[in-house]
Design an enzyme around this catalytic site. Structure first.
Site, PDB file in Angstrom:
ATOM      1  N   ASP A 131       0.720  -1.156   0.004  1.00 45.90           N
ATOM      2  CA  ASP A 131      -0.173   0.115  -0.185  1.00 45.90           C
ATOM      3  C   ASP A 131       0.857   1.064  -0.045  1.00 45.90           C
ATOM      4  OD1 ASP A 131      -2.139  -1.546  -0.307  1.00 45.90           O
ATOM      5  OD2 ASP A 131      -2.704  -1.147   2.110  1.00 45.90           O
ATOM      6  N   ARG A 191       1.896   5.822  17.239  1.00 44.60           N
ATOM      7  CA  ARG A 191       1.356   6.599  16.143  1.00 44.60           C
ATOM      8  C   ARG A 191       1.731   8.298  16.351  1.00 44.60           C
ATOM      9  NH1 ARG A 191       2.244   2.375  13.614  1.00 44.60           N
ATOM     10  NH2 ARG A 191       0.529   0.760  13.216  1.00 44.60           N
ATOM     11  N   ASP A 225      -5.979   3.702  12.917  1.00 47.20           N
ATOM     12  CA  ASP A 225      -4.515   4.445  12.549  1.00 47.20           C
ATOM     13  C   ASP A 225      -4.909   5.700  11.852  1.00 47.20           C
ATOM     14  OD1 ASP A 225      -3.001   2.978  14.119  1.00 47.20           O
ATOM     15  OD2 ASP A 225      -2.511   1.593  12.524  1.00 47.20           O
ATOM     16  N   SER A 260      -2.893  -9.584   8.852  1.00 51.25           N
ATOM     17  CA  SER A 260      -2.298  -8.267   8.976  1.00 51.25           C
ATOM     18  C   SER A 260      -1.463  -7.910  10.282  1.00 51.25           C
ATOM     19  CB  SER A 260      -3.339  -7.157   8.768  1.00 51.25           C
ATOM     20  OG  SER A 260      -2.767  -6.007   8.881  1.00 51.25           O
TER      21      SER A 260
END
Length: 400
Positions: free
Chosen positions: A16, A97, A126, A177
């Site tokens: 991605d 994050r 996120d 994932s």
């Protein structure tokens, strides 16, 4: 029409974020893409990732070592707050994050970019953490999220990337994932989306199955200073080394796995598997040391603050006025949270078996049931009369 001229893209090296590079340039008219890979202890070799970004069209590929800052300014704050989202998840992924958001903003300001970008989709947490963190640090920066808007399936994304020289995965990708950093791993998707499916052993990397753990217990003494872990078994360690070593010890004994249904920020429930051995042990040990050093009212009040604090981290509000105000309260409570906690690791359990502190407010002479007892038993009768008086009056009026 281009949305920005120069963009700093949070880059992981995956499909991605790699496809984001040509997509930003060819679909959104961005002239220059600078990638930023944050080394937060995920274990990846970042040299090849750096080179891949340049092959995919980035004009510059940054790699920033943020491990020490990650532990000192983010993980240790969360430990002081005993931060557990929904009383279980120690926020190992969420804590990364706000630091990545800070790195993006700093790089954008340094390189004169007018936007930052990330590869988050529209369903996860996120995107919220990045977008809100960035706007809190620099409200004038645009935030671009191509993967949230491009509407391509996984296969279409790979095909799009191949048109612009983005290498497709050479092996069949895992159905799971996975996100990893120094504090732990999160695993989701694939067969785990069925809440009744037991996680296969193959998904775990940091923790052993209980059947494979040592047959002898291991004891570890953890020293804290003002709520921050500073030593294992009497050996002073920097934060990164301490967490690395404790991950290894706890994981070896099968400690640190979580399997939970979690309420995401965007309103959906998600089944998540976490491995966070050191972080879970440190929160448990820290809370135990507080029980020895904090007064009852502070300890009880702090529990409410901790729940709010955990939600703020999870919901992307690390850089918010409320979080900043709660930080001041938490730091004040930590002034005397200094001492040692002894933990016994055995067969999937980390059991606290001892604690001591120079600031302990545990008084053995008051607590004992032996001859040394200093507690005034006669005083209890008068206390109980006053304490129970409202209940007694209520009972007299309502029961007869």
């Amino acid at each position: 029409m281009g949305r920005a001229n120069k963009v700093v893209l949070a880059y992981s090296g995956g499909v991605d974020t790699s496809v984001c590079i040509p997509y930003l340039m060819h679909e959104w008219g961005v002239k220059e893409v600078i990638t930023l890979a944050a080394d937060l202890g995920q274990g990846d070799e970042l040299g090849p990732i750096q080179a891949k970004a340049l092959r995919c069209g980035a004009v510059e590929s940054l790699v920033i070592d943020g491990k020490a800052e990650f532990v000192q300014d983010y993980a240790f704050r969360a430990i002081q707050a005993n931060a557990l989202y929904e009383n279980r998840y120690p926020l190992s992924t969420a804590l990364a994050r706000p630091l990545i958001a800070k790195m993006l903003v700093e790089a954008a300001e340094k390189y004169g970019a007018d936007a930052v970008a990330h590869g988050c989709t529209g369903k996860g947490n996120d995107q919220v953490r990045f977008d809100v963190g960035i706007m809190a640090l620099n409200p004038h920066l645009k935030v671009l999220a191509p993967a949230r808007e491009w509407g391509m399936s996984r296969e279409q994304t790979i095909a799009y990337g191949e048109r612009f020289g983005v290498e497709s995965p050479v092996k069949k990708s895992s159905p799971f994932s996975i996100d990893r950093n120094l504090l732990g791993r999160s695993i989701e998707a694939g067969p785990l989306e069925d809440p009744m499916t037991e996680p296969p052993e193959e998904i775990y990397l940091l923790t052993k199955a209980v059947a494979d753990t040592p047959d002898e217990p291991e004891y570890v003494a953890i020293d804290f200073e003002k709520g921050i872990p500073v030593a294992l078994n009497g050996q002073g360690l920097d934060g990164v080394t301490l967490i690395t070593q404790l991950n290894e010890i706890a994981g070896k004994h099968g400690v640190g796995r979580l399997d939970m249904i979690e309420n995401r920020v965007v309103g959906i429930k998600s089944r998540e598997i976490y491995e966070a051995p050191a972080l879970l042990v440190l929160v448990d040990a820290h809370r135990d040391l507080e029980s020895l050093t904090l007064t009852a009212d502070v300890s009880h009040y702090k529990r409410n603050v901790e729940e709010t604090y955990s939600h703020l981290i999870y919901q992307g509000l690390w850089y918010s006025p409320l979080k900043e105000a709660l930080d001041a309260f938490i730091l004040k409570t930590q002034e005397r949270v200094t001492g040692q906690v002894r933990v016994k690791f055995f067969k999937g359990n980390a059991t606290i078996v001892g604690r001591q502190s120079p600031y302990s407010i545990y008084d053995a002479d008051l607590a004992t049931y032996g001859m040394e007892d200093q507690f005034d038993h006669k005083a209890a009768e008068g206390f109980i009369y006053i304490w129970g008086l409202p209940t007694k009056v209520w009972a007299q009026k309502t029961r007869g």
